[in-house]
Motif scaffolding. Structure first.
Motif, PDB file in Angstrom:
ATOM      1  N   LYS A   1     -58.955 -31.624 -23.471  1.00 35.64           N
ATOM      2  CA  LYS A   1     -58.059 -31.765 -22.322  1.00 35.64           C
ATOM      3  C   LYS A   1     -58.867 -31.561 -21.038  1.00 35.64           C
ATOM      4  O   LYS A   1     -59.227 -30.445 -20.685  1.00 35.64           O
ATOM      5  N   ILE A   2     -59.161 -32.662 -20.362  1.00 36.94           N
ATOM      6  CA  ILE A   2     -59.974 -32.597 -19.150  1.00 36.94           C
ATOM      7  C   ILE A   2     -59.142 -32.034 -18.008  1.00 36.94           C
ATOM      8  O   ILE A   2     -58.011 -32.466 -17.767  1.00 36.94           O
ATOM      9  N   GLY A   3     -59.713 -31.069 -17.291  1.00 39.00           N
ATOM     10  CA  GLY A   3     -59.014 -30.437 -16.184  1.00 39.00           C
ATOM     11  C   GLY A   3     -58.853 -31.375 -14.996  1.00 39.00           C
ATOM     12  O   GLY A   3     -59.643 -32.300 -14.791  1.00 39.00           O
ATOM     13  N   LEU A   4     -57.826 -31.120 -14.191  1.00 38.08           N
ATOM     14  CA  LEU A   4     -57.541 -31.975 -13.044  1.00 38.08           C
ATOM     15  C   LEU A   4     -58.681 -31.948 -12.035  1.00 38.08           C
ATOM     16  O   LEU A   4     -59.012 -32.981 -11.426  1.00 38.08           O
ATOM     17  N   ASN A   5     -59.305 -30.789 -11.838  1.00 37.93           N
ATOM     18  CA  ASN A   5     -60.410 -30.705 -10.883  1.00 37.93           C
ATOM     19  C   ASN A   5     -61.583 -31.582 -11.299  1.00 37.93           C
ATOM     20  O   ASN A   5     -62.273 -32.162 -10.451  1.00 37.93           O
ATOM     21  N   VAL A   6     -61.823 -31.677 -12.607  1.00 39.23           N
ATOM     22  CA  VAL A   6     -62.901 -32.543 -13.095  1.00 39.23           C
ATOM     23  C   VAL A   6     -62.572 -34.001 -12.792  1.00 39.23           C
ATOM     24  O   VAL A   6     -63.425 -34.769 -12.327  1.00 39.23           O
TER      25      VAL A   6
ATOM     26  N   VAL B   1     -71.585 -40.491 -17.794  1.00 38.36           N
ATOM     27  CA  VAL B   1     -70.572 -39.927 -18.678  1.00 38.36           C
ATOM     28  C   VAL B   1     -70.082 -41.046 -19.587  1.00 38.36           C
ATOM     29  O   VAL B   1     -69.870 -42.180 -19.143  1.00 38.36           O
ATOM     30  N   GLY B   2     -69.949 -40.728 -20.872  1.00 35.77           N
ATOM     31  CA  GLY B   2     -69.482 -41.705 -21.848  1.00 35.77           C
ATOM     32  C   GLY B   2     -68.275 -41.167 -22.581  1.00 35.77           C
ATOM     33  O   GLY B   2     -68.400 -40.271 -23.415  1.00 35.77           O
ATOM     34  N   THR B   3     -67.102 -41.672 -22.254  1.00 30.46           N
ATOM     35  CA  THR B   3     -65.862 -41.141 -22.813  1.00 30.46           C
ATOM     36  C   THR B   3     -65.310 -42.058 -23.901  1.00 30.46           C
ATOM     37  O   THR B   3     -65.633 -43.239 -23.977  1.00 30.46           O
ATOM     38  N   GLU B   4     -64.487 -41.490 -24.731  1.00 31.01           N
ATOM     39  CA  GLU B   4     -63.743 -42.228 -25.747  1.00 31.01           C
ATOM     40  C   GLU B   4     -62.253 -42.032 -25.494  1.00 31.01           C
ATOM     41  O   GLU B   4     -61.849 -40.964 -25.028  1.00 31.01           O
ATOM     42  N   PRO B   5     -61.433 -43.064 -25.776  1.00 29.80           N
ATOM     43  CA  PRO B   5     -61.830 -44.384 -26.267  1.00 29.80           C
ATOM     44  C   PRO B   5     -62.497 -45.209 -25.171  1.00 29.80           C
ATOM     45  O   PRO B   5     -62.138 -45.105 -24.001  1.00 29.80           O
ATOM     46  N   GLN B   6     -63.451 -46.042 -25.582  1.00 28.69           N
ATOM     47  CA  GLN B   6     -64.216 -46.817 -24.616  1.00 28.69           C
ATOM     48  C   GLN B   6     -63.347 -47.811 -23.854  1.00 28.69           C
ATOM     49  O   GLN B   6     -63.640 -48.144 -22.706  1.00 28.69           O
TER      50      GLN B   6
ATOM     51  N   SER C   1     -55.925 -39.856 -20.046  1.00 23.65           N
ATOM     52  CA  SER C   1     -56.968 -39.354 -20.948  1.00 23.65           C
ATOM     53  C   SER C   1     -56.377 -38.461 -22.027  1.00 23.65           C
ATOM     54  O   SER C   1     -56.858 -38.443 -23.166  1.00 23.65           O
ATOM     55  N   HIS C   2     -55.321 -37.728 -21.690  1.00 25.49           N
ATOM     56  CA  HIS C   2     -54.670 -36.868 -22.681  1.00 25.49           C
ATOM     57  C   HIS C   2     -53.824 -37.690 -23.654  1.00 25.49           C
ATOM     58  O   HIS C   2     -53.751 -37.376 -24.846  1.00 25.49           O
ATOM     59  N   ALA C   3     -53.194 -38.744 -23.144  1.00 21.27           N
ATOM     60  CA  ALA C   3     -52.292 -39.542 -23.978  1.00 21.27           C
ATOM     61  C   ALA C   3     -53.050 -40.385 -24.995  1.00 21.27           C
ATOM     62  O   ALA C   3     -52.541 -40.655 -26.084  1.00 21.27           O
ATOM     63  N   PHE C   4     -54.268 -40.804 -24.644  1.00 17.88           N
ATOM     64  CA  PHE C   4     -55.033 -41.684 -25.529  1.00 17.88           C
ATOM     65  C   PHE C   4     -56.188 -40.923 -26.175  1.00 17.88           C
ATOM     66  O   PHE C   4     -57.323 -41.395 -26.201  1.00 17.88           O
ATOM     67  N   ALA C   5     -55.891 -39.749 -26.689  1.00 19.73           N
ATOM     68  CA  ALA C   5     -56.912 -38.926 -27.345  1.00 19.73           C
ATOM     69  C   ALA C   5     -57.080 -39.394 -28.787  1.00 19.73           C
ATOM     70  O   ALA C   5     -56.485 -38.853 -29.718  1.00 19.73           O
ATOM     71  N   VAL C   6     -57.886 -40.435 -28.981  1.00 16.56           N
ATOM     72  CA  VAL C   6     -58.134 -40.974 -30.315  1.00 16.56           C
ATOM     73  C   VAL C   6     -59.639 -41.015 -30.553  1.00 16.56           C
ATOM     74  O   VAL C   6     -60.432 -41.090 -29.623  1.00 16.56           O
TER      75      VAL C   6
END
Length: 573
Positions: free
Chosen positions: A186-191, A263-268, A300-305
């Motif tokens: 869960k990425i923080g809002l400040n980030v 930064v490389g996040t998933e899902p791409q 980002s929270h909703a698509f945590a796959v």
């Protein structure tokens, strides 16, 4: 009793990173831990939660709470002198942020600490803030205090990794670093706000040895995060982010020609949408992504796959002391919920060093180079975090498996190391072969040339080096089939590629005790990627038993069932 303890004030102590730092240090009985923030109610709730035993990473500190923990109200916009005088901390750690938005009075907390003779550290990731703290150096030295900024993944950990690799170089030409958070964190809002602030805007980088302007969250490079001997993360693109390293690297390496932090996040697919939005800012069709920060966080929270694993890398390219081209990479993977603790491990290491009387030099400066990689690795032992370094001399390549395994090569049993020592060689032994009975399994086995079923079958394997690849010719009692192996390139870098006719199978080499496991991470047919759920699988490994090399190869799939399984031993002649 509290007077005998080292007093630490964490600003933002109940936030995303401050809270994790409090959990990390909660087991330290020599600490008086002040959890500070604007809301005393939230601080109280956090401290109560901290005192509740938990499982896993969130239980750090809670299950052995030795520190004296106290919730306090602290307003960074209030009367800092009064608050700090009342709380009397020995060290203030600012874990709030986003540091990019602190404005013209960005250093008022640092200045207040210096004026009162209080040491200071933060986990800032703002290039301007971290690089600019040196302006307070003279004041800090005059007061006999230190102020360290950026004691986080970038630049403290990245520079610690650089310091571990650069002794192998006479000249460093390129440096790239990146962070790959788990999709389930869960990425923080400040980030999110910090990243949104420079999306689509110019980010200073080096290209061809000259200052240049990159495009935030648009420019990209593809990397496979693959610590030696660990199943790698899936290959992904890393988007350019504004990190302190970009400002600090040119001062460290006079001959540096290119720099990158990403930064490389998933899902791409979600990251591609973010990059598209950044392009709209770049084209001035949107003024900024900052107004959408909360929406981006929710997405980002909703698509945590995807895998619940995160990682980080630092790559260096240049020339070694013999004048040959050399590339070196440090990679890290954190399992599950352990990754989000990495940004505060540097502060944890600093505090524990202070408790033993080891103190940084006085002065105000970026934290790049302040800690050694060993300081971080000692802290990694508390988590499921693995890291390691691999090197490749482009003119004198190492044996194939040693090149891929990097520092994990040293963990191989002697019999396995001997078989994979490189060069032309022959190994012989005996094998037991099983074949699948399904129609499709028989067709696949026949097409590739797998041997027929048999007991105690004589086997000979001839290894021939052909450029960057090894050709394996296996002879099972007169039944011969060939494949070739090489280090995968591009997006599949750091994996072993084995080619059987039109099929290419991509595998991670993972030492596991006395075994070396080969874990399938992808496959291709005529160069076309195929779905992983249809990939050939099975329990495939090598091991040493009674001083001999033993193999266990199992190939099958959802559609075919077992195709072939052959087990046995080999001795290098």
């Amino acid at each position: 009793m509290s007077e005998d303890r080292f007093s630490l004030l964490i600003i933002g102590g109940y936030g995303t990173f401050g809270g994790r730092l409090a959990r990390l240090l909660g087991d330290e009985p020599r600490l008086r831990l002040l959890v500070g923030g604007r809301s005393l109610e939230k601080a109280d709730d956090f401290v109560a939660d901290l005192r509740t035993p938990k499982d896993g990473a969130e239980g750090l500190g809670s299950n052995n709470l030795g520190a004296m923990v106290q919730a306090v109200s602290f307003d960074r916009d209030g009367d800092l002198t009064e608050q700090l005088t009342r709380l009397r901390p020995h060290l203030v750690v600012d874990a709030s942020g986003p540091f990019q938005s602190f404005g013209k009075d960005a250093y008022r907390v640092v200045e207040a600490c210096i004026d009162l003779g209080i040491d200071y550290a933060d986990i800032a990731d703002s290039t301007g803030f971290v690089a600019g703290i040196g302006g307070l150096d003279a004041a800090a030295k005059a007061k006999g205090t230190f102020a360290l900024s950026g004691l986080s993944s970038l630049p403290a950990l990245s520079f610690a990794a650089l310091d571990a690799m650069t002794p192998h170089f006479s000249r460093v030409d390129t440096v790239a670093a990146g962070i790959a958070p788990s999709a389930h964190v869960k990425i923080g809002l400040n980030v999110v706000r910090a990243i949104s602030s420079y999306a689509g805007r110019q980010v200073p980088v080096l290209r061809h040895g000259q200052p240049a302007s990159g495009r935030g969250l648009i420019d990209a490079m593809r990397v496979t995060v693959a610590p030696p001997g660990v199943k790698p993360l899936r290959s992904r693109k890393f988007l350019l982010v504004d990190a302190p390293d970009l400002k600090l690297l040119p001062a460290r390496f006079a001959d540096l020609k290119s720099s990158f932090t990403g930064v490389g996040t998933e899902p791409q697919v979600l990251q591609r949408m973010l990059s598209l939005a950044a392009r709209l800012v770049h084209l001035r069709l949107l003024p900024s992504l900052l107004p959408f920060a909360r929406l981006l966080q929710r997405a980002s929270h909703a698509f945590a796959v995807g895998e619940h694993r995160g990682g980080m890398f630092v790559r260096v390219g240049g020339v070694d002391h013999a004048g040959k081209r050399l590339s070196c990479g440090w990679h890290l993977i954190a399992e599950g919920d352990d990754g989000p603790f990495i940004p505060v491990i540097g502060v944890d290491a600093l505090v524990r060093r202070l408790l033993t009387g080891v103190r940084p030099e006085n002065g105000a400066r970026p934290a790049a180079g302040e800690l050694q990689l060993a300081d971080f690795e000692a802290a990694f032992q508390r988590f499921s975090i693995t890291s390691g370094i691999s090197m490749e001399n482009e003119e004198t390549p190492l044996p194939l498996y040693q090149r891929i395994l990097g520092s994990a090569w040293e963990r191989l049993p002697p019999a396995l190391a001997a078989l994979h020592a490189g060069g032309a060689r022959v190994a012989s032994g005996r094998a037991r072969i099983e074949r699948g009975g399904g129609l499709l399994a028989r067709i696949v086995a026949r097409a590739i040339g797998f041997p027929k079923a048999g007991e105690d079958v004589p086997v000979t394997v001839r290894f021939v080096r052909d450029g960057d690849r090894e050709i394996w010719t296996r002879d099972f009692g007169g039944m011969v089939f060939r494949s070739w192996q090489a280090e995968a390139k591009g997006r599949d870098r750091d994996l072993l590629a084995e080619v059987f006719g039109p099929f290419r199978v991509l595998m991670a080499l993972v030492p596991d005790g006395e075994k070396l496991r080969l874990v399938v991470r992808g496959w291709r047919f005529l160069g076309i990627p195929l779905p992983m759920f249809l990939a050939p699988g099975g329990d495939t490994y090598e091991e040493e038993r009674d001083g001999r090399f033993h193999f266990h190869v199992e190939i099958g799939g959802r559609l075919t069932g077992l195709v072939v399984r052959y087990t046995g031993w080999l001795v290098v002649e």
